[in-house]
Design an enzyme around this catalytic site. Structure first.
Site: not given
Ligand code: ADP
Ligand code: MG
Length: 625
Positions: A30, A93, A193, A217
C-alpha cells in the site's frame, strides 16, 4: 481461442542469482500519501503486515535528502519536516503522473520546490541542485519497503502487487509501475485500493457471489469513496467521489485552532516559533487518537493547556465529516444506486478510527460498517491476498487472461510509451493523445512495440505505419489520438486519428504471434536486470528531448519576434540557449534540467509579454516525432 497466459504471472526473477524462479513470495504494497506498508501471506496462509524489527508497520511516506547525499525514508525522515523542510519531500503520491497544470492550484501546499518549466510535462522536484521525478521519489519509498520486507522475511523480495486509488488515471498507474521497477520490483499488478480492502474482508473471493459495496477511505490528507460491483470475481468500479484535500490532518488542525483560541495564542507567534506550532500539531494528533478510549484529553506544558473533550472534538470536525457524507451521496447518485442496494460498507484509512466518522457513515448507509480489520493495514493485507492469487496459490480463484508484455508506441528519442501495461486483464482498451513537434508536419510515424524496456530498440516491434495527410499546422496543434484495443482473442487493433481533421488510420496485429513463453520470460528478466540503466537512460533522453524542444521553440520565437525584444534580451537569450545546447551534449540530466530552468526563468517575462494564445499553445504538447 483466447491466449492463455496465466502462467506468466508465476514467473519471477531472482535478482540475487539472476535466474528465473517459479515459486517465490509476492508481497502486497500500500503506497499511501501519508503512510506506506507492505504485507505478505504467512506460512499459515494468512495475510500479515510486515513489522521489521520493531520499526513499526507504517512507514511514513516521507523522504529526506541530507547534505552529504544520504537519503532517509520513513519516521526518521518525518522528523526533518520541521528541521529541514526544503530537503524533505512528503505527499509525493499527489504528484505521481501529474503535470504542473494539474497541480498549480495547490502548489503552495508543498514546502519543497516543484518545478514548472512546462505546464504540460510531468512535474519534477528540486532538492538542493538535483532534480527528482515523483517516480524516483516513490521508488525510494518502495525500495525502503522492499528492504524492510527482505530483512524481516530473510528472503529476496522481487515481486509485488501495488495498490492505487480507484480514481488514478493511466498516467498515474504507469508512474506507480515505473516507481516499482526503479525499486527493483517486478510489479505484477496495480490493484485498486478499494478492491484490495474488499479482498481483505474476503468479499469477492467467491466467484459465485454478486455484491455491491461501498468503500469509504479517509486517510491523512485525502478522502475517497468508491462504489464497486463484484460479479464472477471481477471488480468493477461503478463510481468514485471524494476530496483530495480532506483527511485526518484537518481534524488535527481543527484541534490546533481550538487550542490557539483557548490559550489566546497569536498566530504570528506560531509562525515564528516553529517548535511550538509543531508541538500543537503533534499533541492534537495525540488527543484525536486518545478519543478512541477516553473522553477527555488534558495536559499542560509550560503555560499552555492542551485540553479538549470528545464532544468538543466531534463538534469541531462535524462539518468535515458531513462533507464526506455528501461525497457518499454523490457517489451513489453517479452509480445510479439507492442506499438500500449497497450490500456492504468497508472502512479504510487511519482516520476512520474516529468514532464520529464510523457513526455517521453507518447512519448514512443504514447498516453497520466493516471495521474489524485494522483500517490502516486493510489495503496492504488485501494486496497480499491478490499477490497470492497471482502466485497461483489459490486454486479456488479464477485468474483472468492477462497480457504478458506491455504494449506501447515509440516516442521522441526512441523511448517506449506504454499504452497497455503488462498483466492487464483482457479484453482491454487504452489510449493517449499525442501531437507533432515540428511546424507543418503532415505525416506521423506510429511504431508499435511490445516489451518492458524503456528504449524501443530493446523491445519487439509489432507494427509501423504512417498517419498521412495531417493538415499543415504549427507544432503542437494537431491532436492525434492513439487507441489500442486488445480483444479477448489477443488481437491488438491500433487506431490513430487526428481529431482536428478526422484523418484516420488503423492496423491489427497479434502480439503473441511468433513469440515463445521462454522469450517472454527472457524479456521480463532483462527488464528487471536493466531497470536502473534503462530508467537513467530514459530520464536523460526525456531531459534531452525537453531541452531540444525548448531550444527549437526559443530560437523560433527570437526569429519571429525579434522586433519585440531588445538587443540585450536577444543576446542574453542566445547565451542561455547556447548554455542549454552545451548541456545537451554533456549527458548530465541535472545540468540539462538546470539549463532548461534558467532559460525558462529568463524568457518567461517575454512570453508573458508577447505571446498570444496561439503561440502559447504551439509551445506546449507532447510529440511523437
Ligand atoms: P494514507 O492512506 O493517506 O497514507 P492513513 O490511512 O495511514 O493515510 O491515515 C493516516 C491518518 O490516520 C492520519 O491523519 C492519522 O492521524 C490518522 N489516525 C491514525 N490513527 C488514528 C486514530 N486512532 N484515531 C483517529 N485518527 C487516526
Ligand atoms: Mg490509504
Amino acid at each position: 481461442m483466447p491466449v492463455v497466459i496465466h502462467i506468466m504471472a508465476k514467473v519471477s526473477i531472482n535478482l540475487a542469482t539472476g535466474s528465473i524462479q517459479k515459486e517465490e513470495l509476492i508481497v502486497g504494497i500500500d503506497l499511501g500519501t501519508t503512510n506506506s506498508l507492505v504485507a505478505f501471506i504467512n506460512p499459515d496462509k494468512n495475510p500479515q503486515v510486515i513489522n521489521d524489527t520493531g520499526k513499526g508497520v507504517l512507514v511514513p511516506s516521507v523522504v529526506h535528502f541530507g547534505p552529504t547525499g544520504d537519503i532517509t525514508v520513513g519516521n526518521e525522515a518525518k522528523d526533518y519536516l520541521i528541521t529541514d523542510p526544503q530537503n524533505t519531500v512528503f505527499s509525493v503520491k499527489r504528484l505521481l503522473g501529474r503535470s504542473y497544470k494539474d497541480i498549480e492550484n495547490y502548489k503552495d501546499f508543498f514546502s519543497y520546490k516543484v518545478i514548472d518549466d512546462d505546464s504540460e510535462s510531468l512535474v519534477k522536484i528540486k532538492v538542493g541542485d538535483k532534480f527528482y521525478t515523483p517516480i524516483e521519489l516513490s521508488g525510494l519509498i518502495l525500495k525502503e519497503l522492499k528492504v524492510r520486507a527482505e530483512h524481516a522475511l530473510k528472503t529476496p523480495v522481487n515481486r509485488a502487487v501495488i495498490t492505487v486509488p480507484a480514481y488514478f488515471n493511466d498516467s498515474q498507474r504507469q508512474a506507480t509501475r515505473d516507481a516499482g521497477k526503479l525499486a527493483g520490483l517486478d510489479v505484477l499488478r496495480i490493484v485498486n485500493e478499494p478492491t484490495a480492502a474488499s479482498l481483505a474482508y474476503g468479499i469477492g473471493l467467491n466467484p459465485e457471489e454478486t455484491k455491491t459495496i461501498a468503500v469509504y477511505d479517509l486517510g491523512g490528507g485525502t478522502f475517497d469513496v468508491s462504489i464497486l460491483q463484484i460479479q464472477n470475481g471481477i471488480f468493477e468500479v461503478l463510481s468514485t467521489n471524494g476530496n483530495t484535500f480532506l483527511g485526518g490532518d484537518d481534524f488535527d488542525s481543527a484541534i490546533v485552532d481550538y487550542w490557539i483560541e483557548k490559550n489566546q495564542l497569536n498566530k504570528a507567534d506560531l509562525i515564528a516559533d516553529n517548535k511550538l506550532a509543531q508541538r500543537l500539531r503533534l499533541k492534537a494528533e495525540e488527543a484525536k487518537k486518545a478519543f478512541a478510549h477516553q473522553s477527555l484529553f488534558n495536559e499542560k506544558i509550560g503555560d499552555i493547556w492542551y485540553t479538549i473533550d470528545r464532544n468538543t472534538f466531534n463538534e469541531l470536525i462535524l462539518p468535515k465529516v458531513q462533507e464526506t457524507i455528501t461525497c457518499c451521496q454523490n457517489a451513489l447518485k453517479d452509480a445510479k444506486l439507492e442506499i438500500g442496494q449497497i450490500d456492504e460498507v468497508i472502512m479504510v484509512g487511519g482516520s476512520t478510527r474516529t468514532a464520529l466518522v464510523k457513526k455517521m457513515v453507518a447512519e448514512f448507509f443504514g447498516r453497520p460498517v466493516h471495521d474489524e480489520v485494522n483500517p490502516d493495514e486493510v489495503v496492504a493485507l488485501g494486496a497480499a491476498i491478490q499477490a497470492d492469487v497471482l502466485a497461483g496459490n489459490r486454486s479456488d480463484i479464477l485468474l483472468l487472461d492477462v497480457t504478458p508484455l506491455s504494449l506501447g508506441i515509440e516516442t521522441m528519442g526512441g523511448l517506449m510509451d506504454v499504452i497497455i501495461p503488462r498483466n492487464s486483464k483482457i479484453p482491454t482498451k487504452a489510449g493517449r493523445q499525442y501531437t507533432t513537434s515540428i511546424d507543418g508536419q503532415v505525416n506521423m510515424k506510429i511504431a508499435v512495440y511490445q516489451g518492458e524496456r524503456d528504449l524501443i530498440k530493446e523491445n519487439r516491434k509489432l507494427a509501423e505505419f504512417d498517419l498521412k495527410g495531417i493538415p499543415s499546422m504549427p507544432a503542437g496543434f494537431p491532436k492525434v489520438d492513439i487507441n489500442f484495443l486488445l480483444n479477448a482473442d489477443g488481437i491488438l487493433k491500433i487506431q490513430a486519428i487526428e481529431l482536428r481533421s478526422g484523418v484516420k488510420q488503423e492496423v491489427e496485429v497479434k502480439p503473441t504471434y511468433g513469440i515463445t513463453d521462454d522469450q517472454v520470460e527472457q524479456m521480463l528478466m532483462d527488464s528487471i536486470t536493466h531497470a536502473k540503466d534503462d530508467v537513467a537512460q530514459r530520464m536523460l533522453i526525456e531531459a534531452r528531448t525537453e531541452g531540444e524542444q525548448m531550444t527549437y521553440t526559443v530560437e523560433n520565437f527570437i526569429k519571429k519576434y525579434s522586433n519585440f525584444l531588445s538587443i540585450t534580451e536577444i543576446s542574453e537569450t542566445t547565451q542561455y540557449v547556447q548554455k542549454l545546447k552545451d548541456a545537451l551534449t554533456s549527458g548530465d540530466k541535472d545540468l540539462i534540467h538546470k539549463s532548461i530552468d534558467e532559460l525558462n526563468e529568463f524568457t518567461r517575462p517575454f512570453a508573458e509579454r508577447l505571446m498570444d494564445e496561439a503561440i502559447s499553445t504551439a509551445m506546449k504538447g507532447k510529440s511523437i516525432e
